[in-house]
Structure formats: structure tokens, C-alpha cells
Design an enzyme around this catalytic site. Structure first.
Site, PDB file in Angstrom:
ATOM      1  N   ASP A 237       0.851  -1.187   0.000  1.00  0.00           N
ATOM      2  CA  ASP A 237       0.000   0.000   0.000  1.00  0.00           C
ATOM      3  C   ASP A 237       0.896   1.250   0.000  1.00  0.00           C
ATOM      4  OD1 ASP A 237      -1.737   2.089   0.580  1.00  0.00           O
ATOM      5  OD2 ASP A 237      -2.924   0.902   1.974  1.00  0.00           O
TER       6      ASP A 237
ATOM      7  N   ASP B 158      -7.983   4.572  -8.883  1.00  0.00           N
ATOM      8  CA  ASP B 158      -9.337   4.006  -8.752  1.00  0.00           C
ATOM      9  C   ASP B 158     -10.317   5.132  -8.416  1.00  0.00           C
ATOM     10  OD1 ASP B 158      -8.771   1.045  -8.943  1.00  0.00           O
ATOM     11  OD2 ASP B 158      -7.393   1.616  -7.353  1.00  0.00           O
TER      12      ASP B 158
ATOM     13  N   ASP C 254      -9.877   9.578 -16.086  1.00  0.00           N
ATOM     14  CA  ASP C 254     -10.935   9.612 -17.107  1.00  0.00           C
ATOM     15  C   ASP C 254     -12.295   9.768 -16.430  1.00  0.00           C
ATOM     16  OD1 ASP C 254     -10.836   6.995 -15.968  1.00  0.00           O
ATOM     17  OD2 ASP C 254     -12.183   6.321 -17.569  1.00  0.00           O
TER      18      ASP C 254
ATOM     19  N   GLU D 147      -6.624   4.001 -19.222  1.00  0.00           N
ATOM     20  CA  GLU D 147      -6.998   5.115 -20.102  1.00  0.00           C
ATOM     21  C   GLU D 147      -7.736   4.581 -21.332  1.00  0.00           C
ATOM     22  OE1 GLU D 147      -3.581   7.349 -21.175  1.00  0.00           O
ATOM     23  OE2 GLU D 147      -4.727   8.902 -22.192  1.00  0.00           O
TER      24      GLU D 147
HETATM   25  C1  SAM Z   1      -7.429   2.011 -12.010  1.00  0.00           C
HETATM   26  S1  SAM Z   1      -5.876   1.231 -11.856  1.00  0.00           S
HETATM   27  C2  SAM Z   1      -4.821   2.199 -12.958  1.00  0.00           C
HETATM   28  C3  SAM Z   1      -3.571   1.461 -13.329  1.00  0.00           C
HETATM   29  C4  SAM Z   1      -2.628   2.194 -14.283  1.00  0.00           C
HETATM   30  N1  SAM Z   1      -2.094   3.400 -13.687  1.00  0.00           N
HETATM   31  C5  SAM Z   1      -3.314   2.497 -15.590  1.00  0.00           C
HETATM   32  O1  SAM Z   1      -3.608   3.678 -15.832  1.00  0.00           O
HETATM   33  O2  SAM Z   1      -3.553   1.569 -16.373  1.00  0.00           O
HETATM   34  C6  SAM Z   1      -5.333   1.781 -10.270  1.00  0.00           C
HETATM   35  C7  SAM Z   1      -4.201   0.944  -9.714  1.00  0.00           C
HETATM   36  O3  SAM Z   1      -3.754   1.525  -8.497  1.00  0.00           O
HETATM   37  C8  SAM Z   1      -3.461   0.479  -7.596  1.00  0.00           C
HETATM   38  N2  SAM Z   1      -3.608   1.064  -6.241  1.00  0.00           N
HETATM   39  C9  SAM Z   1      -4.705   1.663  -5.733  1.00  0.00           C
HETATM   40  N3  SAM Z   1      -4.492   2.073  -4.486  1.00  0.00           N
HETATM   41  C10 SAM Z   1      -3.206   1.738  -4.186  1.00  0.00           C
HETATM   42  C11 SAM Z   1      -2.415   1.888  -3.032  1.00  0.00           C
HETATM   43  N4  SAM Z   1      -2.895   2.470  -1.921  1.00  0.00           N
HETATM   44  N5  SAM Z   1      -1.156   1.413  -3.057  1.00  0.00           N
HETATM   45  C12 SAM Z   1      -0.661   0.809  -4.179  1.00  0.00           C
HETATM   46  N6  SAM Z   1      -1.371   0.644  -5.313  1.00  0.00           N
HETATM   47  C13 SAM Z   1      -2.636   1.089  -5.314  1.00  0.00           C
HETATM   48  C14 SAM Z   1      -4.473  -0.608  -7.907  1.00  0.00           C
HETATM   49  O4  SAM Z   1      -4.028  -1.891  -7.506  1.00  0.00           O
HETATM   50  C15 SAM Z   1      -4.615  -0.490  -9.411  1.00  0.00           C
HETATM   51  O5  SAM Z   1      -3.760  -1.381 -10.104  1.00  0.00           O
END
Ligand code: SAM
Length: 228
Positions: free
Chosen positions: A112, A135, A171, A209
Site C-alpha cells: 500500500d 481508482d 478519465d 486510459e
Molecule cells: C485504475 S488502476 C490504474 C492502473 C494504471 N495506472 C493504468 O492507468 O492503467 C489503479 C491501480 O492503483 C493500484 N492502487 C490503488 N491504491 C493503491 C495503493 N494504496 N497502493 C498501491 N497501489 C494502489 C491498484 O491496484 C490499481 O492497479
């Protein structure tokens, strides 16, 4: 200023997806993990020893499958990248890209990012931070899970150099506007143009994206600089 990274530390900004790493991703983790992954510890590592040099260092939060991450690192050989993700298949995918592109300037922490920022990055250390398509936590009752909010911005400020930048993309219009509001509320980051900006030429598109574009979402980008 609230010194907690997240107002609800027990509430995570992610849900661990169930998908398993493929055989190729597992192989990459077994063979390349020892060289490119840094285990999470509540101790400050010496990043200059880990990277084997003193260079500007950028944090990437939530790199997903690491496609854009690898391209950016390849295009910026003079910068080091600390890349944080919790999703094991993504770790394997990025390691495989590191191998195929011959990348040396990435290290991965599988944890995290809230804890990584608190424990593993020294004050005034980062030259930049990338958060691409975090997210969106679309429902109002889930907004508290959004990563980019004032406590996160305050912690990032603490570990960033005076000339550091923060580059955000989303987005999801509601989250993009929320991020502008949180930046303004923080009083710590100066938004370029005080609004959304044009895409920076060196940012490749990301997997999430593409998913947004397929739903005709507008991509919003924000560049901010650490306030003096
Ligand atoms: C919606 S995805 C976007 C992934 C990538 N940046 C893309 O644009 O394709 C968000 C990513 O953030 C990671 N993530 C969310 N909160 C996190 C945290 N607190 N620590 C590490 N990773 C995190 C999730 O596991 C996920 O793979």
C-alpha cells in the site's frame, strides 16, 4: 494540517483483484524480483545504494500492468523510478517489461503506497510523482477511499523536493474535479494554469486510459508544483 496520510487509515484505496499472475508473470517475479523488487519495511532504505547512483527520483503510484511506466523509465534513463502497486500480476508484467526493454532505473515495492510513503521515502526526496488513473471510487459513499485527498497530498509534500511536480490523470470527471479541489484545499501544491492541462508529451497512454476512452470518457490531466 492532519498528518495522517489518509483520513480513514483502516480504509484502503484499492481492492485486491482476484486475477492470478500468469506463468510468465510468475517466472518474472521469481527470476527478476530479487533484483528489482524492494521488500516493504518500516525502515528507510538507502535508495542511492539500491539504484547504485544519485539521480532524481520519481514515485509512480498504482502502475497497473506497467506498460506506460516502463516506457517512461526507458525514455528517461537519468531518472530513477520507485513504482508502487499491490496487484501481483501487474508486478510480474512490469518485471517482464523491465527485462525485455533492458531497464535499470525502476524498483518496485509491492505494498500500500500510503505505508510506503510514510516509512520508506525520506523527507524532501522525490523530484516528482505520477498517479495515472487512480481508482475512481464512483459512489459518493466510497469517496472516502479516493487516494488523492488532502492527507495524501500533505504526505507527498513532506517527501518531495522543493522543485517537485505532481502529475495526475483521470478519465472520471467527478474524480478529476475532486483532485483539483483537494489540491486547492491543501494549499501545498500550485496547479499549473489553475485548471486541467494538456497531456504532457512524454506520457504514454495506459491500459485504464484505453478502457475510459472506449466508454467515450474525457481524459483530464493535472500538473502541479510543490508550493515554496
Ligand atoms: C485504475 S488502476 C490504474 C492502473 C494504471 N495506472 C493504468 O492507468 O492503467 C489503479 C491501480 O492503483 C493500484 N492502487 C490503488 N491504491 C493503491 C495503493 N494504496 N497502493 C498501491 N497501489 C494502489 C491498484 O491496484 C490499481 O492497479
Amino acid at each position: 494540517m492532519n498528518s495522517d496520510l489518509h483520513p480513514y487509515p483502516a480504509i484502503r484505496s484499492y481492492v485486491l483483484r482476484q486475477s492470478r499472475a500468469t506463468a510468465a508473470q510468475e517466472r518474472a517475479i521469481q527470476e527478476l524480483g530479487p533484483q528489482f523488487c524492494v521488500p516493504y519495511r518500516e525502515v528507510l532504505p538507502d535508495w542511492q545504494v539500491i539504484f547504485g547512483r544519485a539521480a532524481p527520483c520519481v514515485l509512480e503510484v498504482g502502475f497497473g500492468m506497467g506498460h506506460a511506466t516502463a516506457q517512461i523509465a526507458k525514455a528517461k534513463p537519468d531518472t530513477d523510478f520507485i513504482c508502487v502497486e499491490v496487484h501481483r500480476p501487474g508486478i510480474g508484467a512490469l518485471l517482464a517489461r523491465i527485462e525485455s526493454l533492458g531497464i535499470t532505473n525502476i524498483r518496485i515495492v509491492q505494498h500500500d503506497v500510503v505505508a510506503v510513503m510514510r516509512s520508506m521515502i525520506p523527507p524532501d526526496y522525490l523530484s516528482g510523482c505520477h498517479v495515472f488513473f487512480p481508482d475512481p471510487w464512483q459512489k459518493k459513499r466510497h469517496h472516502k477511499r479516493r487516494l488523492v485527498q488532502v492527507p495524501f497530498l500533505a504526505e507527498l509534500y513532506r517527501i518531495s523536493r522543493p522543485d517537485a511536480y505532481l502529475y495526475l490523470a483521470s478519465d472520471w470527471e467527478d474524480y478529476a474535479v475532486w483532485m483539483l479541489d483537494e489540491l486547492r484545499k491543501s494549499g501545498l501544491w500550485q496547479i499549473d494554469g489553475d485548471d486541467f492541462c494538456k497531456p504532457v508529451a512524454w506520457r504514454p497512454s495506459t491500459s485504464f486510459e484505453h478502457k475510459g476512452l472506449a466508454k467515450a470518457h474525457i481524459i483530464r490531466e493535472i500538473m502541479a508544483k510543490k508550493q515554496p
